[in-house]
Write a protein that holds these residues in place. Structure first.
Motif, PDB file in Angstrom:
ATOM      1  N   LYS A 240       0.851  -1.200   0.000  1.00  0.00           N
ATOM      2  CA  LYS A 240       0.000   0.000   0.000  1.00  0.00           C
ATOM      3  C   LYS A 240       0.883   1.246   0.000  1.00  0.00           C
ATOM      4  O   LYS A 240       1.773   1.364  -0.819  1.00  0.00           O
ATOM      5  CB  LYS A 240      -0.973  -0.043   1.173  1.00  0.00           C
ATOM      6  CG  LYS A 240      -1.911  -1.246   1.138  1.00  0.00           C
ATOM      7  CD  LYS A 240      -2.856  -1.257   2.322  1.00  0.00           C
ATOM      8  CE  LYS A 240      -3.764  -2.480   2.268  1.00  0.00           C
ATOM      9  NZ  LYS A 240      -4.669  -2.548   3.432  1.00  0.00           N
ATOM     10  N   SER A 241       0.688   2.163   0.969  1.00  0.00           N
ATOM     11  CA  SER A 241       1.472   3.393   0.978  1.00  0.00           C
ATOM     12  C   SER A 241       2.635   3.341   1.969  1.00  0.00           C
ATOM     13  O   SER A 241       3.228   4.361   2.301  1.00  0.00           O
ATOM     14  CB  SER A 241       0.562   4.580   1.336  1.00  0.00           C
ATOM     15  OG  SER A 241      -0.021   4.401   2.630  1.00  0.00           O
ATOM     16  N   ARG A 242       2.970   2.171   2.443  1.00  0.00           N
ATOM     17  CA  ARG A 242       4.033   2.025   3.441  1.00  0.00           C
ATOM     18  C   ARG A 242       5.389   2.462   2.868  1.00  0.00           C
ATOM     19  O   ARG A 242       5.771   2.063   1.774  1.00  0.00           O
ATOM     20  CB  ARG A 242       4.126   0.567   3.880  1.00  0.00           C
ATOM     21  CG  ARG A 242       5.108   0.329   5.040  1.00  0.00           C
ATOM     22  CD  ARG A 242       5.282  -1.150   5.313  1.00  0.00           C
ATOM     23  NE  ARG A 242       4.025  -1.835   5.573  1.00  0.00           N
ATOM     24  CZ  ARG A 242       3.435  -1.893   6.759  1.00  0.00           C
ATOM     25  NH1 ARG A 242       3.990  -1.283   7.802  1.00  0.00           N
ATOM     26  NH2 ARG A 242       2.295  -2.545   6.913  1.00  0.00           N
ATOM     27  N   PRO A 243       6.175   3.262   3.615  1.00  0.00           N
ATOM     28  CA  PRO A 243       7.531   3.598   3.164  1.00  0.00           C
ATOM     29  C   PRO A 243       8.408   2.348   3.197  1.00  0.00           C
ATOM     30  O   PRO A 243       8.413   1.609   4.178  1.00  0.00           O
ATOM     31  CB  PRO A 243       8.011   4.623   4.203  1.00  0.00           C
ATOM     32  CG  PRO A 243       6.777   5.094   4.912  1.00  0.00           C
ATOM     33  CD  PRO A 243       5.812   3.952   4.869  1.00  0.00           C
ATOM     34  N   ILE A 244       9.159   2.122   2.130  1.00  0.00           N
ATOM     35  CA  ILE A 244       9.974   0.909   2.016  1.00  0.00           C
ATOM     36  C   ILE A 244      11.306   1.240   1.360  1.00  0.00           C
ATOM     37  O   ILE A 244      11.364   2.049   0.424  1.00  0.00           O
ATOM     38  CB  ILE A 244       9.246  -0.167   1.182  1.00  0.00           C
ATOM     39  CG1 ILE A 244       8.065  -0.748   1.965  1.00  0.00           C
ATOM     40  CG2 ILE A 244      10.183  -1.299   0.765  1.00  0.00           C
ATOM     41  CD1 ILE A 244       7.218  -1.702   1.153  1.00  0.00           C
ATOM     42  N   ILE A 245      12.372   0.615   1.861  1.00  0.00           N
ATOM     43  CA  ILE A 245      13.631   0.572   1.140  1.00  0.00           C
ATOM     44  C   ILE A 245      14.057  -0.892   1.054  1.00  0.00           C
ATOM     45  O   ILE A 245      13.674  -1.706   1.893  1.00  0.00           O
ATOM     46  CB  ILE A 245      14.743   1.413   1.807  1.00  0.00           C
ATOM     47  CG1 ILE A 245      15.134   0.816   3.167  1.00  0.00           C
ATOM     48  CG2 ILE A 245      14.316   2.858   1.947  1.00  0.00           C
ATOM     49  CD1 ILE A 245      16.349   1.493   3.791  1.00  0.00           C
ATOM     50  N   PHE A 246      14.825  -1.210   0.031  1.00  0.00           N
ATOM     51  CA  PHE A 246      15.396  -2.542  -0.117  1.00  0.00           C
ATOM     52  C   PHE A 246      16.892  -2.487   0.172  1.00  0.00           C
ATOM     53  O   PHE A 246      17.566  -1.483  -0.116  1.00  0.00           O
ATOM     54  CB  PHE A 246      15.208  -3.076  -1.539  1.00  0.00           C
ATOM     55  CG  PHE A 246      13.811  -3.477  -1.879  1.00  0.00           C
ATOM     56  CD1 PHE A 246      13.254  -4.627  -1.327  1.00  0.00           C
ATOM     57  CD2 PHE A 246      13.043  -2.733  -2.764  1.00  0.00           C
ATOM     58  CE1 PHE A 246      11.960  -5.026  -1.648  1.00  0.00           C
ATOM     59  CE2 PHE A 246      11.758  -3.120  -3.090  1.00  0.00           C
ATOM     60  CZ  PHE A 246      11.210  -4.265  -2.530  1.00  0.00           C
TER      61      PHE A 246
ATOM     62  N   TYR B 212      10.891   2.143  -5.121  1.00  0.00           N
ATOM     63  CA  TYR B 212      11.509   1.959  -3.808  1.00  0.00           C
ATOM     64  C   TYR B 212      13.032   2.022  -3.920  1.00  0.00           C
ATOM     65  O   TYR B 212      13.623   1.345  -4.764  1.00  0.00           O
ATOM     66  CB  TYR B 212      11.083   0.613  -3.202  1.00  0.00           C
ATOM     67  CG  TYR B 212       9.588   0.468  -3.062  1.00  0.00           C
ATOM     68  CD1 TYR B 212       8.868   1.241  -2.157  1.00  0.00           C
ATOM     69  CD2 TYR B 212       8.885  -0.452  -3.845  1.00  0.00           C
ATOM     70  CE1 TYR B 212       7.499   1.106  -2.023  1.00  0.00           C
ATOM     71  CE2 TYR B 212       7.512  -0.605  -3.718  1.00  0.00           C
ATOM     72  CZ  TYR B 212       6.823   0.184  -2.808  1.00  0.00           C
ATOM     73  OH  TYR B 212       5.458   0.054  -2.680  1.00  0.00           O
ATOM     74  N   PRO B 213      13.684   2.802  -3.049  1.00  0.00           N
ATOM     75  CA  PRO B 213      15.145   2.917  -3.084  1.00  0.00           C
ATOM     76  C   PRO B 213      15.827   1.588  -2.760  1.00  0.00           C
ATOM     77  O   PRO B 213      15.302   0.776  -1.996  1.00  0.00           O
ATOM     78  CB  PRO B 213      15.454   3.960  -2.004  1.00  0.00           C
ATOM     79  CG  PRO B 213      14.162   4.647  -1.725  1.00  0.00           C
ATOM     80  CD  PRO B 213      13.083   3.664  -2.020  1.00  0.00           C
ATOM     81  N   VAL B 214      17.014   1.389  -3.337  1.00  0.00           N
ATOM     82  CA  VAL B 214      17.792   0.171  -3.109  1.00  0.00           C
ATOM     83  C   VAL B 214      19.164   0.555  -2.553  1.00  0.00           C
ATOM     84  O   VAL B 214      19.826   1.462  -3.080  1.00  0.00           O
ATOM     85  CB  VAL B 214      17.968  -0.638  -4.409  1.00  0.00           C
ATOM     86  CG1 VAL B 214      18.763  -1.928  -4.140  1.00  0.00           C
ATOM     87  CG2 VAL B 214      16.605  -0.975  -5.016  1.00  0.00           C
ATOM     88  N   PHE B 215      19.576  -0.135  -1.499  1.00  0.00           N
ATOM     89  CA  PHE B 215      20.878   0.097  -0.869  1.00  0.00           C
ATOM     90  C   PHE B 215      21.699  -1.189  -0.917  1.00  0.00           C
ATOM     91  O   PHE B 215      21.164  -2.279  -0.712  1.00  0.00           O
ATOM     92  CB  PHE B 215      20.702   0.519   0.593  1.00  0.00           C
ATOM     93  CG  PHE B 215      20.164   1.905   0.787  1.00  0.00           C
ATOM     94  CD1 PHE B 215      21.014   2.964   1.090  1.00  0.00           C
ATOM     95  CD2 PHE B 215      18.800   2.159   0.665  1.00  0.00           C
ATOM     96  CE1 PHE B 215      20.517   4.240   1.268  1.00  0.00           C
ATOM     97  CE2 PHE B 215      18.296   3.440   0.839  1.00  0.00           C
ATOM     98  CZ  PHE B 215      19.160   4.488   1.144  1.00  0.00           C
ATOM     99  N   PHE B 216      22.997  -1.018  -1.140  1.00  0.00           N
ATOM    100  CA  PHE B 216      23.914  -2.156  -1.156  1.00  0.00           C
ATOM    101  C   PHE B 216      24.529  -2.316   0.229  1.00  0.00           C
ATOM    102  O   PHE B 216      25.168  -1.403   0.757  1.00  0.00           O
ATOM    103  CB  PHE B 216      25.008  -1.936  -2.201  1.00  0.00           C
ATOM    104  CG  PHE B 216      25.995  -3.057  -2.312  1.00  0.00           C
ATOM    105  CD1 PHE B 216      25.571  -4.379  -2.284  1.00  0.00           C
ATOM    106  CD2 PHE B 216      27.355  -2.804  -2.461  1.00  0.00           C
ATOM    107  CE1 PHE B 216      26.482  -5.429  -2.397  1.00  0.00           C
ATOM    108  CE2 PHE B 216      28.272  -3.832  -2.575  1.00  0.00           C
ATOM    109  CZ  PHE B 216      27.839  -5.147  -2.542  1.00  0.00           C
ATOM    110  N   LEU B 217      24.340  -3.488   0.822  1.00  0.00           N
ATOM    111  CA  LEU B 217      24.927  -3.801   2.117  1.00  0.00           C
ATOM    112  C   LEU B 217      26.364  -4.285   1.940  1.00  0.00           C
ATOM    113  O   LEU B 217      26.651  -5.089   1.043  1.00  0.00           O
ATOM    114  CB  LEU B 217      24.114  -4.900   2.815  1.00  0.00           C
ATOM    115  CG  LEU B 217      22.877  -4.447   3.604  1.00  0.00           C
ATOM    116  CD1 LEU B 217      21.918  -5.610   3.775  1.00  0.00           C
ATOM    117  CD2 LEU B 217      23.288  -3.896   4.961  1.00  0.00           C
ATOM    118  N   THR B 218      27.246  -3.805   2.815  1.00  0.00           N
ATOM    119  CA  THR B 218      28.648  -4.203   2.700  1.00  0.00           C
ATOM    120  C   THR B 218      29.301  -4.298   4.069  1.00  0.00           C
ATOM    121  O   THR B 218      28.962  -3.548   4.983  1.00  0.00           O
ATOM    122  CB  THR B 218      29.438  -3.200   1.827  1.00  0.00           C
ATOM    123  OG1 THR B 218      30.815  -3.568   1.816  1.00  0.00           O
ATOM    124  CG2 THR B 218      29.322  -1.785   2.355  1.00  0.00           C
ATOM    125  N   SER B 219      30.241  -5.235   4.195  1.00  0.00           N
ATOM    126  CA  SER B 219      31.029  -5.332   5.422  1.00  0.00           C
ATOM    127  C   SER B 219      32.267  -4.447   5.345  1.00  0.00           C
ATOM    128  O   SER B 219      33.095  -4.457   6.256  1.00  0.00           O
ATOM    129  CB  SER B 219      31.442  -6.783   5.684  1.00  0.00           C
ATOM    130  OG  SER B 219      32.352  -7.231   4.693  1.00  0.00           O
TER     131      SER B 219
END
Length: 226
Positions: free
Chosen positions: A101-107, A125-132
């Motif tokens: 629905k209208s929920r704020p989401i990022i991946f 929806y914005p996408v972020f790269f996870l890194t160590s």
């Protein structure tokens, strides 16, 4: 010499609340030579699905959906065969579009190819790269260093990276290195459970932090403001 069991009610380490019943049942066995009762013999509840979370969590609460997909070394070590990437991402996105629905989401995801697919397959929806940030070594250069993560995220037109916090606390100049590529910077790690570290990162220009002890950090930040 056989290790003596802890006295009743005094576990050697504090178990998480959901495991207390399992552990207390194991400790109450009258026969110390009886087979150890493992958690999987008692924890039988099904895993909550993303659809159920969407339906039961207030819509105004935003989600950071971390998509789990093993890197090559992880898949080899675990002997798992994963669903093909396109199909895997399509299932996730279908659920999101059906129930978000209208929920704020990022991946976010540690697998660069999953991040790229998430960015290509949807524009909302914005996408972020996870890194160590180089703490863990992988064959894929995108996953093996902070520089590789920044170059990949910038080239793939992702909104930013979510990196281990420690490198930025030890070398604050790295914050500018990330931001100079037009990326947002989020951090994660046990260091973020200390209020002083969160304040330091805020002053450096870090955009957001991922914390485990949310209430503790929030109280600390509120106290500083007051």
């Amino acid at each position: 010499q056989q290790q003596q069991p802890p006295p009743p009610g005094e576990p050697a380490a504090r178990p998480p609340p959901q495991m207390k019943r399992v552990l207390s049942r194991s400790r109450s066995l009258p026969d110390l030579n009886a087979p150890v009762i493992s958690a999987h013999n008692y924890v039988r509840a099904p895993m909550t699905t993303l659809e159920e979370v969407f339906k039961n969590v207030p819509e105004e609460l935003g989600f950071n959906i971390e998509v789990k997909y093993p890197l090559a070394e992880e898949a080899e070590a675990s002997h798992v065969t994963m669903t093909e990437m396109n199909e895997y991402v399509d299932v996730v996105l279908r659920c999101v579009y059906d129930f978000a629905k209208s929920r704020p989401i990022i991946f976010s995801c540690f697998h660069p190819d999953i991040c790229r697919l998430l960015a290509i397959k949807q524009p909302n929806y914005p996408v972020f790269f996870l890194t160590s940030a180089g703490h863990d070594k992988f064959r894929d250069p995108r996953c093996s260093s902070l520089r590789g993560a920044v170059r990949f995220a910038s080239g793939a037109n992702l909104l930013g990276i979510v990196s281990r916090a420690l490198p930025f606390l030890e070398c604050p100049e790295l914050v500018h290195e990330v931001k100079s590529h037009g990326l947002l910077l989020l951090t994660w790690g046990s260091e973020n459970n200390q209020v002083d570290n969160v304040n330091n990162q805020k002053a450096l220009g870090v955009d957001a932090v991922v914390v485990d002890h949310v209430a503790h950090v929030r109280r600390g930040l509120t106290a500083r403001v007051e």
